[in-house]
Design a protein around this motif. Structure first.
Motif, PDB file in Angstrom:
ATOM      1  N   GLY A   8       0.725  -1.237   0.024  1.00 51.70           N
ATOM      2  CA  GLY A   8       0.037   0.037   0.056  1.00 51.70           C
ATOM      3  C   GLY A   8       0.937   1.140  -0.196  1.00 51.70           C
ATOM      4  O   GLY A   8       1.748   1.317   0.712  1.00 51.70           O
ATOM      5  N   VAL A   9       0.436   2.317  -0.888  1.00 54.49           N
ATOM      6  CA  VAL A   9       1.199   3.423  -1.070  1.00 54.49           C
ATOM      7  C   VAL A   9       0.343   4.601  -0.403  1.00 54.49           C
ATOM      8  O   VAL A   9      -0.897   4.725  -1.085  1.00 54.49           O
ATOM      9  N   ASP A  10       0.576   5.496   0.504  1.00 58.45           N
ATOM     10  CA  ASP A  10      -0.326   6.556   0.763  1.00 58.45           C
ATOM     11  C   ASP A  10       0.653   7.837   0.806  1.00 58.45           C
ATOM     12  O   ASP A  10       0.238   9.066   1.182  1.00 58.45           O
ATOM     13  N   GLY A  11       1.972   7.847   0.538  1.00 58.11           N
ATOM     14  CA  GLY A  11       2.677   9.003   0.343  1.00 58.11           C
ATOM     15  C   GLY A  11       3.600   9.206   1.775  1.00 58.11           C
ATOM     16  O   GLY A  11       4.311  10.260   1.712  1.00 58.11           O
ATOM     17  N   SER A  12       3.158   8.520   2.833  1.00 54.80           N
ATOM     18  CA  SER A  12       3.978   8.781   3.928  1.00 54.80           C
ATOM     19  C   SER A  12       5.339   8.288   4.122  1.00 54.80           C
ATOM     20  O   SER A  12       5.666   7.151   3.106  1.00 54.80           O
ATOM     21  N   ALA A  13       6.159   8.561   4.800  1.00 49.79           N
ATOM     22  CA  ALA A  13       7.502   7.978   4.955  1.00 49.79           C
ATOM     23  C   ALA A  13       7.355   6.384   5.097  1.00 49.79           C
ATOM     24  O   ALA A  13       8.223   5.737   4.706  1.00 49.79           O
ATOM     25  N   GLU A  14       6.321   6.107   6.079  1.00 47.58           N
ATOM     26  CA  GLU A  14       6.271   4.777   6.352  1.00 47.58           C
ATOM     27  C   GLU A  14       5.815   3.743   5.285  1.00 47.58           C
ATOM     28  O   GLU A  14       6.355   2.503   5.125  1.00 47.58           O
ATOM     29  N   SER A  15       4.857   4.314   4.314  1.00 49.50           N
ATOM     30  CA  SER A  15       4.502   3.617   3.271  1.00 49.50           C
ATOM     31  C   SER A  15       5.618   3.425   2.150  1.00 49.50           C
ATOM     32  O   SER A  15       5.463   2.373   1.505  1.00 49.50           O
TER      33      SER A  15
END
Length: 296
Positions: A8-15
């Motif tokens: 999953g990609v959401d733009g956060s550093a974690e993703s």
């Protein structure tokens, strides 16, 4: 055909950390990688959408494509030969990711991410999906970004084994992950002394800590014996400790490349279910990736 690794990609550093970890995992397993971004239609799109885009839905699609492009760039930088696809999914993030999980072998998410509208850092999506996914979910924190690309190879895999409910699905995932990485598998089980008022007739001797600890160690050895035979190339170190399992696992996670825990799968995989206290603690505090494996 084997199912792909899905991230999953959401733009956060974690993703983005999750994307890099998923790319390396897909390469290790010789599987394709699929990136997905879930978005909700919002009449007030974020301020970073290009000014020339007027339709809110189209604006959010542009933003979704931008996030996926960033994820693709990360993949190509670390694993350029991994077969890669990327899709934007419309709908609530948790529901969309659970839908994607139905076609995945493993689902990889940032342990925390960005809220779709406000940008507030939240962990509800990862928690909801980990609690309801029909396939193993690996939760990745930003600490993984500091590691070298080959760091997953040879790093210790830690399995939190519940001796009251040892499940084949969890054991198989952990042993296979260790074999894949050429890593040592550390199996950690925790037990707690029963209160005297919970003991039945003739059970007082079990309250003695040393003897009870030896009994649990013998039980762990018996559970692991067939798995050692099935995975003869995996070095296995069994540990049984008295105390809370979350505390022991968090300590072990500090030097691990992956921690594996199980959770009971529920028919229907309904959103709103909760993870257990051990998984919850690891999700919030472990620096290494955490694999949550569903089992009956």
């Amino acid at each position: 055909m084997e199912r792909p690794v899905v991230a999953g990609v959401d733009g956060s550093a974690e993703s983005l950390a999750a994307v890099e970890w998923a790319a390396r995992e897909a390469e290790l397993r010789d599987l394709p990688l699929r990136l997905v971004h879930a978005w909700n239609w919002n009449p007030h799109p974020p301020s970073d959408v290009p000014a020339g885009v007027t339709a809110a839905g189209a604006a959010q699609r542009v933003r979704a494509r931008r996030m996926l492009d960033e994820g693709e760039s990360r993949v190509r930088a670390v694993c350029p030969r991994v077969p890669l696809t990327a899709d934007a999914l419309e709908g609530p993030a948790s529901a969309a990711l659970l839908g994607a999980a139905k076609e995945a072998g493993i689902l990889v998410l940032g342990s925390r991410g960005l809220a779709t509208v406000t940008g507030i850092v939240v962990g509800s999506v990862a928690q909801n999906v980990a609690a309801a996914s029909p396939v193993p979910v690996v939760l990745v924190s930003t600490g993984v970004l500091d590691e070298s690309p080959a760091s997953s190879r040879g790093a210790t895999v830690v399995l939190g084994l519940d001796l009251a409910d040892p499940c084949d699905e969890v054991l198989d995932f952990a042993f296979a992950a260790a074999r894949l990485r050429g890593a040592r598998l550390r199996v950690l089980s925790a037990w707690r002394s029963p209160a005297l008022y919970t003991l039945g007739p003739g059970e007082l001797a079990l309250a003695e800590g040393p003897r009870r600890g030896e009994e649990w160690r013998g039980f762990q050895d018996a559970v692991l014996r067939p798995w050692r035979d099935k995975f003869p190339g995996v070095e296995v170190v069994g540990t049984v400790v008295e105390g809370r399992p979350a505390t022991s696992l968090l300590g072990a996670a500090g030097e691990a490349g992956l921690v594996v825990v199980g959770r009971h799968a529920h028919e229907g995989h309904v959103l709103g279910r909760h993870n257990g206290p051990v998984t919850h603690a690891l999700m919030h505090h472990a620096r290494c990736p955490v694999a949550v494996v569903p089992h009956p």
